[in-house]
Design an enzyme around this catalytic site. Structure first.
Site, mmCIF file in Angstrom:
data_model
loop_
_atom_site.group_PDB
_atom_site.id
_atom_site.type_symbol
_atom_site.label_atom_id
_atom_site.label_comp_id
_atom_site.label_asym_id
_atom_site.label_seq_id
_atom_site.Cartn_x
_atom_site.Cartn_y
_atom_site.Cartn_z
ATOM 1 N N HIS A 1 34.806 28.619 53.394
ATOM 2 C CA HIS A 1 35.307 29.925 53.507
ATOM 3 C C HIS A 1 34.718 30.612 52.674
ATOM 4 C CE1 HIS A 1 38.269 32.820 53.082
ATOM 5 N NE2 HIS A 1 38.650 32.386 51.987
ATOM 6 N N GLU B 1 46.757 36.500 58.244
ATOM 7 C CA GLU B 1 47.507 36.789 57.103
ATOM 8 C C GLU B 1 48.088 38.127 57.120
ATOM 9 O OE1 GLU B 1 45.907 36.305 53.316
ATOM 10 O OE2 GLU B 1 44.166 35.344 54.303
ATOM 11 N N CYS C 1 43.837 32.157 54.227
ATOM 12 C CA CYS C 1 42.721 31.918 54.709
ATOM 13 C C CYS C 1 42.549 30.676 55.902
ATOM 14 C CB CYS C 1 41.750 32.306 54.088
ATOM 15 S SG CYS C 1 41.660 33.955 53.094
HETATM 16 N N1 COA Z 1 24.518 41.945 37.091
HETATM 17 C C1 COA Z 1 24.577 40.599 37.671
HETATM 18 N N2 COA Z 1 25.710 39.863 37.643
HETATM 19 C C2 COA Z 1 26.918 40.454 37.124
HETATM 20 C C3 COA Z 1 27.054 41.765 36.511
HETATM 21 C C4 COA Z 1 25.667 42.443 36.425
HETATM 22 N N3 COA Z 1 25.598 43.517 36.074
HETATM 23 N N4 COA Z 1 28.226 41.991 36.000
HETATM 24 C C5 COA Z 1 28.857 40.629 36.428
HETATM 25 N N5 COA Z 1 28.299 39.895 37.075
HETATM 26 C C6 COA Z 1 28.764 38.706 37.463
HETATM 27 C C7 COA Z 1 29.442 37.845 36.712
HETATM 28 O O1 COA Z 1 28.692 37.353 35.733
HETATM 29 C C8 COA Z 1 30.468 36.942 37.717
HETATM 30 O O2 COA Z 1 29.425 35.873 37.933
HETATM 31 P P1 COA Z 1 29.903 34.400 37.955
HETATM 32 O O3 COA Z 1 31.200 34.287 38.836
HETATM 33 O O4 COA Z 1 29.042 33.672 38.467
HETATM 34 O O5 COA Z 1 30.497 34.103 36.475
HETATM 35 C C9 COA Z 1 30.489 37.707 38.890
HETATM 36 O O6 COA Z 1 29.484 38.725 38.685
HETATM 37 C C10 COA Z 1 31.682 38.510 38.800
HETATM 38 O O7 COA Z 1 32.058 39.173 37.499
HETATM 39 P P2 COA Z 1 33.562 39.263 36.882
HETATM 40 O O8 COA Z 1 33.333 39.763 35.637
HETATM 41 O O9 COA Z 1 34.060 37.871 37.064
HETATM 42 O O10 COA Z 1 34.260 40.051 37.955
HETATM 43 P P3 COA Z 1 35.661 40.543 38.080
HETATM 44 O O11 COA Z 1 36.589 40.064 36.947
HETATM 45 O O12 COA Z 1 35.669 42.054 38.611
HETATM 46 O O13 COA Z 1 36.253 39.607 39.437
HETATM 47 C C11 COA Z 1 36.136 38.621 41.587
HETATM 48 C C12 COA Z 1 35.446 39.412 40.590
HETATM 49 C C13 COA Z 1 35.291 38.482 42.958
HETATM 50 C C14 COA Z 1 36.714 37.136 41.189
HETATM 51 C C15 COA Z 1 37.451 39.717 41.974
HETATM 52 O O14 COA Z 1 36.888 40.592 42.792
HETATM 53 C C16 COA Z 1 38.494 38.943 42.972
HETATM 54 O O15 COA Z 1 39.319 38.087 42.520
HETATM 55 N N6 COA Z 1 38.169 38.746 44.336
HETATM 56 C C17 COA Z 1 39.024 38.050 45.316
HETATM 57 C C18 COA Z 1 38.778 36.673 45.238
HETATM 58 C C19 COA Z 1 39.702 36.036 46.291
HETATM 59 O O16 COA Z 1 39.452 36.615 47.565
HETATM 60 N N7 COA Z 1 40.247 34.819 46.065
HETATM 61 C C20 COA Z 1 40.990 34.494 47.110
HETATM 62 C C21 COA Z 1 40.684 33.928 48.326
HETATM 63 S S1 COA Z 1 39.785 32.371 48.056
#
Ligand code: COA
Length: 391
Positions: free
Chosen positions: A233, A79, A111
């Site tokens: 994935h 992609e 992906c």
């Molecule tokens: N210690 C431990 N864990 C922590 C933490 C800390 N201090 N702070 C946050 N977390 C955990 C959260 O509880 C969450 O866990 P969960 O998913 O089990 O609920 C995780 O870390 C992520 O935190 P979140 O607040 O949801 O992070 P974010 O809003 O910054 O988003 C992603 C994170 C990964 C969702 C984001 O980076 C993203 O969208 N990535 C791309 C995903 C992707 O590629 N999708 C398309 C292809 S399938």
């Protein structure tokens, strides 16, 4: 006829950023990255590594003279292609010296592209016994500096040689796919960074897995307990677990422990490389097989969940072949991951923001301090990409 993966390899650039360093610099608790998201290191490519060079670098070590004469289908799933018209597969065909009477195509669905290529290759071999196909997944994942997706970037390629009587994994015939047009992750043509609705993409991924699994289980008659491992994935190492846990709820402790242990083994390379988009599922397979300590045996059943945002999903199954462990490149893979250059924040941001020249003329490129790879992009001359081989 048994058809499947005869040889496989991956490539990742030899520069990375440590995610504890990144978290501290961004003022974020490092546990969010290392525990919450489950990532430790992230590959950061220089401008001299692209979809073509990474795909060729992944393929070179697994191809011998016989393969080069028998490959007549090359499919690159990506992609992050480098041209809207000319396919990366045609560049790779030339760089690898594959025999001329071959088809070379690039396929896209986020992906999912490499899985589309794998299924095309399987059908092709069924119709042309004795011939071979090269399937590559190659991508650079970019969300941008200081975005919520920054920690889930990465770069790399997988290469798989598909043939009859494969030496690593036989791919079974039953597979179930599903399509739904949604915006969980996308990248309009005018952008070089993706747009993601992180929460929605997590939900869509889990929904696709659960829904397809129901149908796959009906059509194949397989139960969860029939599998020794599931490969997913993995945009980041925690994501597959969100899909796996709900289907383990009614399983015995023994089944659940085995599948969770093997899930962890399958995530090790992703944890240290990041998201490589379409190659990610096959990186999980290599991580599992390289990390397993002789517990996986011939004929063991492995499940695969391929997911491409936007969205297409597919579940299929494969069986390990007798002696498969002799055909893994475990030492080479581990050396590749362990011998990389640890970038400072300043180096990471400078490499990330550097752009390829877009003007007429001849533009030599050099990142020799960082990029030690065999194939690399060496110049752009009148808008044509040229690659070199390091001797
Ligand atoms: N210690 C431990 N864990 C922590 C933490 C800390 N201090 N702070 C946050 N977390 C955990 C959260 O509880 C969450 O866990 P969960 O998913 O089990 O609920 C995780 O870390 C992520 O935190 P979140 O607040 O949801 O992070 P974010 O809003 O910054 O988003 C992603 C994170 C990964 C969702 C984001 O980076 C993203 O969208 N990535 C791309 C995903 C992707 O590629 N999708 C398309 C292809 S399938």
């Amino acid at each position: 006829m048994l058809i499947g993966i005869d040889k496989m390899n991956f490539f990742t650039p030899n520069t990375y950023i440590d995610l504890v360093t990144l978290a501290e610099h961004r003022g974020i608790d490092p546990n969010k990255f290392t525990v919450g998201i489950g990532q430790s290191k992230m590959a950061v490519p220089t401008i001299t590594q692209d979809t073509v060079s990474m795909g060729a670098n992944a393929s070179l070590p697994i191809l011998d003279a016989d393969d080069l004469n028998k490959i007549d289908l090359i499919v690159v799933g990506t992609e992050t292609g480098i041209d809207e018209s000319k396919s990366s597969a045609s560049f790779i065909h030339q760089l690898l010296n594959i025999q001329p009477f071959a088809k070379s195509v690039e396929v896209k669905h986020a992906c999912y592209g490499a899985t589309a290529g794998l299924m095309m290759a399987k059908d092709y071999i069924k119709a042309h016994p004795g011939r071979k196909a090269l399937v590559i997944g190659s991508d650079i994942s970019r969300y941008g500096l200081n975005t919520s997706g920054e920690v889930t970037q990465g770069a790399g390629a997988v290469a798989m040689l598909i043939s009859e009587n494969p030496r690593i994994l036989e791919i079974e015939d039953t597979s179930v796919s599903m399509t739904e047009s949604i915006f969980d992750f996308w990248r309009p043509n005018y952008r070089d960074t993706a747009i993601v609705d992180g929460k929605f993409s997590n939900e869509a991924y889990v929904k696709f897995f659960t829904t397809i699994w129901e149908e796959f289980s009906t059509r194949s008659s397989y139960k969860i307990a029939d599998f020794k491992a599931f490969c997913f994935h993995l945009p980041y190492s925690k994501m597959g677990k969100k899909a796996l846990l709900p289907v383990l709820e009614n399983e015995s402790q023994e089944v659940s422990d085995l599948l969770l242990t093997n899930y962890e083994l399958s995530t090790d390379y992703t944890r240290n490389i990041g998201n490589i988009y379409t190659g990610s599922l096959y990186l999980s397979l290599m991580s599992l097989l390289d990390s397993d300590d002789n517990t996986l045996k011939a004929n063991d059943l492995i499940g695969f969940f391929s997911y491409g945002s936007g969205a297409v999903g597919e579940i299929f199954s494969g069986r390990l072949v007798e002696g498969y462990e002799k055909h893994l490149l475990k030492d080479e893979h581990q050396a590749m991951i362990n011998n990389r250059y640890d970038l400072s924040i300043e180096e990471y941001e400078a490499i990330f923001t550097k752009e390829l020249p877009k003007t007429d003329g001849i533009h030599p490129l050099s990142e020799a301090k960082y990029d030690k790879s065999h194939f690399y992009l060496s110049s752009i001359s009148e808008h044509q990409r040229h690659y070199n081989e390091r001797q």
